[in-house]
Design an enzyme around this catalytic site. Structure first.
Site, PDB file in Angstrom:
ATOM      1  N   ASN A   1       0.829  -1.205   0.000  1.00  0.00           N
ATOM      2  CA  ASN A   1       0.000   0.000   0.000  1.00  0.00           C
ATOM      3  C   ASN A   1       0.864   1.255   0.000  1.00  0.00           C
ATOM      4  OD1 ASN A   1      -2.158  -1.791   0.320  1.00  0.00           O
ATOM      5  ND2 ASN A   1      -2.229  -1.521   2.539  1.00  0.00           N
TER       6      ASN A   1
ATOM      7  N   TYR B   1      -6.554 -14.031   7.996  1.00  0.00           N
ATOM      8  CA  TYR B   1      -5.491 -14.255   7.016  1.00  0.00           C
ATOM      9  C   TYR B   1      -5.354 -15.720   6.617  1.00  0.00           C
ATOM     10  CZ  TYR B   1      -3.864  -9.586   8.337  1.00  0.00           C
ATOM     11  OH  TYR B   1      -3.780  -8.239   8.561  1.00  0.00           O
TER      12      TYR B   1
ATOM     13  N   LYS C   1       2.675   7.450  15.582  1.00  0.00           N
ATOM     14  CA  LYS C   1       1.281   7.697  15.199  1.00  0.00           C
ATOM     15  C   LYS C   1       0.355   7.356  16.359  1.00  0.00           C
ATOM     16  CE  LYS C   1       2.537   5.076  11.912  1.00  0.00           C
ATOM     17  NZ  LYS C   1       2.708   4.157  10.772  1.00  0.00           N
TER      18      LYS C   1
ATOM     19  N   ASP D   1      -0.318   3.001   6.660  1.00  0.00           N
ATOM     20  CA  ASP D   1       0.462   2.792   5.430  1.00  0.00           C
ATOM     21  C   ASP D   1       0.479   4.060   4.575  1.00  0.00           C
ATOM     22  OD1 ASP D   1       0.383   0.185   6.407  1.00  0.00           O
ATOM     23  OD2 ASP D   1      -1.210  -0.412   5.023  1.00  0.00           O
TER      24      ASP D   1
END
Length: 303
Positions: A33, A99, A224, A257
């Site tokens: 991404n 996943y 972040k 991302d």
């Protein structure tokens, strides 16, 4: 071939379910991404991984080409399939992942790589990896770190996003901390998310995360904190950089991302740390108002 950044990791097929249960099929992956968004922002990026000779592998290659990202480091193999994941969203935009990747082609990237391929990684100006990259490539950790060290010895730079996922490292938390510490000591730019660092290291505050990482020498750190913005450590000083215009999220997939792409693109274009952080906020704010990891290119027209 000339590139500014090679993003190393895994891309997979993405099946996304909205709150009503409607499904869409795309491709995505954290460093993938970021590579796509870097390409859209005018940075010469490449994506290094392996995919199966299957429809998802073909789509991954197509998306790279459509977004001005080099696929010269994307290895195709008939020995394994491309990984797959699903995203389910709540009405508040929070997402849940499942996943199917344990035997994915991406896990063979380093073992499939030729000496010339590894040399090209060493010669690149920037390499970008994440904690997921480290997990995917854990069977070849020794060769990976030899390549990263050679890259540093030649004056190359490394950017790293911890992106810690407890399920991936379940029962191997000590190994995770050791591996993360090794790459942090090599990194020039660190872009972790506080919640992830808290899970792995037990940090009490975002400032604690900054202080711990700074001891291992990265010159630039941005932590972040979601809607609280970021802490930026630059030039030995820490600043809080809030989100300029908060938005209501629809899907938080690829928020970090895309922030990383906006931030790195700003740095590579010569912006200072604060301006680059604001560029990361701006792109991430766009991405979280759309479902899926990759937003339509036209939504980035004014960025």
């Amino acid at each position: 071939m000339s590139v500014d950044v090679i993003c190393i990791g895994e891309a997979m097929g993405e099946i996304s379910f909205d709150p009503a249960g409607n499904a869409s099929v795309k491709v995505g992956g954290d460093t993938f991404n970021t590579a796509v968004y870097l390409g859209r922002l005018g940075i010469k990026s490449a994506f290094a991984s392996a995919v199966g000779e299957d429809p998802f592998g073909e789509q991954i290659r197509s998306v790279l080409k459509d977004n001005y990202v080099s696929d010269a480091f994307l290895i195709s193999t008939d020995q394994a399939n491309t990984g797959l994941y699903s995203i389910t969203n709540r009405t508040d935009g929070e997402r849940f992942f499942h996943y199917w990747r344990n035997q994915s082609a991406a896990r063979q990237t380093i073992s499939l790589a030729s000496p010339a391929y590894l040399q090209a990684l060493e010669d690149a100006p920037w390499l970008y990896l994440s904690g997921i990259s480290l997990h995917v490539l854990e069977d070849d950790t020794t060769l990976l770190f030899q390549t990263l060290q050679a890259h540093k010895d030649q004056g190359g730079k490394i950017a790293f996003d911890g992106n810690f996922r407890p399920k991936l490292w379940s029962g191997k938390e000590d190994q995770a901390r050791e591996t993360y510490a090794r790459i942090t000591a090599l990194a020039d730019v660190m872009m972790p998310t506080f919640d992830d660092e808290q899970l792995l290291w037990g940090d009490k505050t975002a400032q604690g995360t900054v202080s711990r990482i700074a001891k291992l020498s990265p010159a630039l750190i941005v932590v972040k904190q979601g809607e609280q913005g970021c802490l930026l450590y630059d030039g030995g000083e820490t600043h809080h950089i809030p989100i300029p215009e908060p938005v209501t999220p629809i899907d938080t997939t690829a928020a970090g991302d895309s922030f990383n792409a906006g931030f790195m693109a700003g740095l590579l274009k010569g912006q200072d740390g604060v301006t680059a952080t604001l560029a990361g906020h701006k792109l991430a704010s766009k991405v979280i108002t759309h479902r899926g990891a990759i937003i339509p290119a036209e939504m980035m027209a004014e960025l």
